[in-house]
Design a protein around this motif. Structure first.
Motif, PDB file in Angstrom:
ATOM      1  N   ALA A  17       0.847  -1.196   0.000  1.00 27.17           N
ATOM      2  CA  ALA A  17       0.000   0.000   0.000  1.00 27.17           C
ATOM      3  C   ALA A  17       0.880   1.243   0.000  1.00 27.17           C
ATOM      4  CB  ALA A  17      -0.902   0.012   1.231  1.00 27.17           C
ATOM      5  N   TYR A  18       0.397   2.291  -0.653  1.00 24.54           N
ATOM      6  CA  TYR A  18       1.006   3.616  -0.514  1.00 24.54           C
ATOM      7  C   TYR A  18       0.039   4.456   0.286  1.00 24.54           C
ATOM      8  CZ  TYR A  18       4.350   2.665  -4.296  1.00 24.54           C
ATOM      9  OH  TYR A  18       5.346   2.158  -5.072  1.00 24.54           O
ATOM     10  N   ALA A  19       0.449   4.883   1.446  1.00 24.09           N
ATOM     11  CA  ALA A  19      -0.380   5.755   2.293  1.00 24.09           C
ATOM     12  C   ALA A  19      -1.827   5.254   2.374  1.00 24.09           C
ATOM     13  CB  ALA A  19      -0.348   7.192   1.755  1.00 24.09           C
ATOM     14  N   GLY A  20      -1.951   3.978   2.693  1.00 21.07           N
ATOM     15  CA  GLY A  20      -3.285   3.411   2.905  1.00 21.07           C
ATOM     16  C   GLY A  20      -3.993   2.982   1.629  1.00 21.07           C
ATOM     17  N   ASN A  21      -3.402   3.326   0.485  1.00 21.14           N
ATOM     18  CA  ASN A  21      -4.004   2.964  -0.793  1.00 21.14           C
ATOM     19  C   ASN A  21      -3.397   1.639  -1.280  1.00 21.14           C
ATOM     20  OD1 ASN A  21      -5.145   2.977  -3.348  1.00 21.14           O
ATOM     21  ND2 ASN A  21      -3.593   4.395  -4.172  1.00 21.14           N
ATOM     22  N   LEU A  22      -4.225   0.595  -1.306  1.00 24.09           N
ATOM     23  CA  LEU A  22      -3.723  -0.737  -1.642  1.00 24.09           C
ATOM     24  C   LEU A  22      -3.400  -0.823  -3.143  1.00 24.09           C
ATOM     25  CD1 LEU A  22      -3.323  -2.980   0.374  1.00 24.09           C
ATOM     26  CD2 LEU A  22      -5.512  -3.966  -0.335  1.00 24.09           C
ATOM     27  N   VAL A  23      -2.145  -1.066  -3.434  1.00 19.81           N
ATOM     28  CA  VAL A  23      -1.690  -1.055  -4.825  1.00 19.81           C
ATOM     29  C   VAL A  23      -1.434  -2.472  -5.337  1.00 19.81           C
ATOM     30  CG1 VAL A  23       0.182  -0.275  -6.310  1.00 19.81           C
ATOM     31  CG2 VAL A  23      -0.763   1.272  -4.616  1.00 19.81           C
ATOM     32  N   LEU A  24      -0.976  -3.350  -4.446  1.00 20.93           N
ATOM     33  CA  LEU A  24      -0.894  -4.786  -4.765  1.00 20.93           C
ATOM     34  C   LEU A  24      -1.670  -5.530  -3.698  1.00 20.93           C
ATOM     35  CD1 LEU A  24       2.915  -5.313  -5.554  1.00 20.93           C
ATOM     36  CD2 LEU A  24       1.043  -4.991  -7.201  1.00 20.93           C
ATOM     37  N   GLY A  41      -1.948  -4.875 -18.563  1.00 21.72           N
ATOM     38  CA  GLY A  41      -3.036  -4.371 -17.740  1.00 21.72           C
ATOM     39  C   GLY A  41      -3.125  -2.865 -17.842  1.00 21.72           C
ATOM     40  N   PRO A  42      -4.250  -2.313 -17.409  1.00 19.89           N
ATOM     41  CA  PRO A  42      -4.444  -0.876 -17.530  1.00 19.89           C
ATOM     42  C   PRO A  42      -3.461  -0.080 -16.686  1.00 19.89           C
ATOM     43  CG  PRO A  42      -6.294  -1.912 -16.363  1.00 19.89           C
ATOM     44  CD  PRO A  42      -5.411  -3.007 -16.846  1.00 19.89           C
ATOM     45  N   SER A  43      -3.299   1.178 -17.055  1.00 18.37           N
ATOM     46  CA  SER A  43      -2.471   2.104 -16.299  1.00 18.37           C
ATOM     47  C   SER A  43      -2.986   2.185 -14.863  1.00 18.37           C
ATOM     48  CB  SER A  43      -2.544   3.466 -16.984  1.00 18.37           C
ATOM     49  OG  SER A  43      -1.795   4.385 -16.263  1.00 18.37           O
ATOM     50  N   GLY A  44      -2.067   2.161 -13.924  1.00 26.87           N
ATOM     51  CA  GLY A  44      -2.452   2.265 -12.527  1.00 26.87           C
ATOM     52  C   GLY A  44      -2.826   0.949 -11.875  1.00 26.87           C
ATOM     53  N   SER A  45      -2.721  -0.172 -12.639  1.00 25.49           N
ATOM     54  CA  SER A  45      -3.124  -1.462 -12.067  1.00 25.49           C
ATOM     55  C   SER A  45      -2.054  -2.063 -11.149  1.00 25.49           C
ATOM     56  CB  SER A  45      -3.503  -2.447 -13.174  1.00 25.49           C
ATOM     57  OG  SER A  45      -2.437  -2.626 -14.073  1.00 25.49           O
ATOM     58  N   GLY A  46      -0.860  -1.461 -11.132  1.00 22.84           N
ATOM     59  CA  GLY A  46       0.169  -1.921 -10.206  1.00 22.84           C
ATOM     60  C   GLY A  46       1.317  -2.666 -10.859  1.00 22.84           C
ATOM     61  N   LYS A  47       1.424  -2.601 -12.170  1.00 20.08           N
ATOM     62  CA  LYS A  47       2.463  -3.364 -12.872  1.00 20.08           C
ATOM     63  C   LYS A  47       3.867  -2.914 -12.462  1.00 20.08           C
ATOM     64  CE  LYS A  47       0.952  -2.018 -16.897  1.00 20.08           C
ATOM     65  NZ  LYS A  47      -0.101  -1.056 -16.448  1.00 20.08           N
ATOM     66  N   THR A  48       4.083  -1.592 -12.484  1.00 21.43           N
ATOM     67  CA  THR A  48       5.410  -1.079 -12.120  1.00 21.43           C
ATOM     68  C   THR A  48       5.724  -1.404 -10.662  1.00 21.43           C
ATOM     69  OG1 THR A  48       5.383   0.693 -13.756  1.00 21.43           O
ATOM     70  CG2 THR A  48       6.760   1.050 -11.820  1.00 21.43           C
ATOM     71  N   THR A  49       4.746  -1.225  -9.814  1.00 25.53           N
ATOM     72  CA  THR A  49       4.973  -1.516  -8.390  1.00 25.53           C
ATOM     73  C   THR A  49       5.337  -2.991  -8.191  1.00 25.53           C
ATOM     74  OG1 THR A  49       3.369   0.202  -7.836  1.00 25.53           O
ATOM     75  CG2 THR A  49       3.961  -1.346  -6.089  1.00 25.53           C
ATOM     76  N   ALA A  50       4.630  -3.877  -8.891  1.00 27.69           N
ATOM     77  CA  ALA A  50       4.946  -5.308  -8.776  1.00 27.69           C
ATOM     78  C   ALA A  50       6.391  -5.557  -9.185  1.00 27.69           C
ATOM     79  CB  ALA A  50       3.985  -6.132  -9.642  1.00 27.69           C
TER      80      ALA A  50
HETATM   81  P1  ADP Z   1       1.091   0.763 -13.486  1.00 24.79           P
HETATM   82  O1  ADP Z   1       2.553   0.559 -13.664  1.00 24.79           O
HETATM   83  O2  ADP Z   1       0.277  -0.457 -13.732  1.00 24.79           O
HETATM   84  O3  ADP Z   1       0.584   1.926 -14.277  1.00 24.79           O
HETATM   85  P2  ADP Z   1       1.810   1.622 -10.806  1.00 24.79           P
HETATM   86  O4  ADP Z   1       2.409   0.445 -10.137  1.00 24.79           O
HETATM   87  O5  ADP Z   1       2.740   2.659 -11.309  1.00 24.79           O
HETATM   88  O6  ADP Z   1       0.812   1.129 -11.962  1.00 24.79           O
HETATM   89  O7  ADP Z   1       0.816   2.358  -9.816  1.00 24.79           O
HETATM   90  C1  ADP Z   1      -0.228   1.679  -9.142  1.00 24.79           C
HETATM   91  C2  ADP Z   1      -0.909   2.654  -8.214  1.00 24.79           C
HETATM   92  O8  ADP Z   1      -0.028   3.055  -7.189  1.00 24.79           O
HETATM   93  C3  ADP Z   1      -1.379   3.930  -8.885  1.00 24.79           C
HETATM   94  O9  ADP Z   1      -2.602   4.286  -8.336  1.00 24.79           O
HETATM   95  C4  ADP Z   1      -0.310   4.932  -8.515  1.00 24.79           C
HETATM   96  O10 ADP Z   1      -0.841   6.224  -8.483  1.00 24.79           O
HETATM   97  C5  ADP Z   1       0.116   4.461  -7.144  1.00 24.79           C
HETATM   98  N1  ADP Z   1       1.532   4.754  -6.862  1.00 24.79           N
HETATM   99  C6  ADP Z   1       2.589   4.301  -7.571  1.00 24.79           C
HETATM  100  N2  ADP Z   1       3.745   4.724  -7.053  1.00 24.79           N
HETATM  101  C7  ADP Z   1       3.410   5.494  -5.969  1.00 24.79           C
HETATM  102  C8  ADP Z   1       4.175   6.228  -4.993  1.00 24.79           C
HETATM  103  N3  ADP Z   1       5.512   6.246  -5.006  1.00 24.79           N
HETATM  104  N4  ADP Z   1       3.478   6.881  -4.031  1.00 24.79           N
HETATM  105  C9  ADP Z   1       2.129   6.858  -4.000  1.00 24.79           C
HETATM  106  N5  ADP Z   1       1.361   6.181  -4.883  1.00 24.79           N
HETATM  107  C10 ADP Z   1       1.987   5.520  -5.851  1.00 24.79           C
END
Ligand code: ADP
Ligand code: MG
Length: 278
Positions: A17-24, A41-50
């Motif tokens: 999670a980022y600041a309470g926002n569940l990303v994975l 997957g769509p933008s914002g789905s968490g691919k980069t974070t994964a």
């Molecule tokens: P994708 O690569 O699929 O587009 P990301 O992994 O970049 O998705 O982002 C997933 C979610 O996490 C998005 O809602 C994005 O705004 C949020 N997010 C990504 N990086 C950060 C960060 N460093 N701080 C806060 N939120 C983030």
């Protein structure tokens, strides 16, 4: 445990999670040696974070990520709690993993050869002369030995990304993570980069690739994983995902892609070829 069965890379129940926002959320993926997994997957789905969690560029909050069986980033204490490992141990565990970034992330003030030797000389204390030989070999692998003395700004975007790939290759990784390696490129420069990646795949490199290039994904992937809202919701062979998507969400995602890319094709012949079916 039978060492043959230990995945190269394993994510089990990973949450972030980022600041309470569940990303994975409950992210599960096993990558075997030699597999090429594309994450779509769509933008914002968490691919980069994964991808960033896979080599601990980001901490993860829940679950386990293992590289060749070794837990990444944390030690589990006797009471079951986990604590961030020492940087030294983290570096050791992720040593087999190298990353290629969407924006190349080359140092503009350093020559190509210096960019490629840096992970060895700065990161691993390899003597400069040995690092140079290895860097030239990596540059040759991506077809750029003749650009060793150039500065990044003197190269095209496609060439810069191939330098990015060489910089990842120079550490002789066992797994490569590539985050949209062609999405910052002008369309006419995409193919030269995809061809390099495909040749690595043919040589048996284990890779996890985030991409929007569906035709490429259909050709190169052992498996395609479709992410939405922090989870893999479908995972299978290119044929399964591209010709028989199970979920409405994937059907909508693919339809949108085809509508936007009127010349984009996912060639069934090529899918069949990738699966080794004659
Ligand atoms: P994708 O690569 O699929 O587009 P990301 O992994 O970049 O998705 O982002 C997933 C979610 O996490 C998005 O809602 C994005 O705004 C949020 N997010 C990504 N990086 C950060 C960060 N460093 N701080 C806060 N939120 C983030
Ligand atoms: Mg991304």
């Amino acid at each position: 445990m039978n060492p043959v069965s230990v995945p190269m890379l394993s994510l089990q129940g990973v949450g972030k999670a980022y600041a309470g926002n569940l990303v994975l959320r409950n992210f599960n993926l096993d990558v075997q040696r030699g597999e090429v997994i594309t994450l779509i997957g769509p933008s914002g789905s968490g691919k980069t974070t994964a991808l960033r969690c896979m080599n601990f560029l980001e901490e993860y909050d829940e679950g386990e990520i293992r590289i060749r069986g070794a837990l990444l980033g944390y030690e589990i204490k006797a009471n079951g709690q986990r604590r961030r490992e020492s940087e030294r141990t983290i570096a050791d565990v992720r040593a087999p993993v190298a990353m290629v970034f969407q924006q190349f992330n080359l140092w503009p003030h350093m020559r190509v050869i210096e960019n490629v030797t840096a992970p060895l000389t700065l990161g691993k204390g390899v003597p400069p002369d040995i690092a140079r030989v290895r860097a030239l070999k990596a540059l040759e692998r991506v077809g750029l030995s003749n650009k060793a003395e150039a500065y990044p700004a003197q190269l095209s975007g496609g060439q810069q990304q191939r330098v990015g790939i060489a910089r990842a290759l120079v550490v002789e990784p066992e797994v490569m993570l590539l985050d949209e390696p062609t999405s910052a490129l002008d369309p006419e420069l995409v193919d030269e980069v995809l061809e390099v990646i495909q040749s690595l795949a043919r040589d048996g490199m284990t890779m996890v690739i985030v991409t929007h290039e569906m035709g490429f994904a259909s050709k190169v992937s052992s498996r395609v994983a479709f992410m939405e809202a922090g989870q893999i919701i479908e995972c299978g062979t290119p044929r399964q995902l591209f010709t028989a998507p199970k979920t409405q969400r994937l059907r909508v995602f693919l339809r949108t892609w085809f509508n936007r890319n009127r010349n984009g094709t996912v060639d069934i012949e090529e899918i069949t070829h990738a699966e080794g079916v004659s």
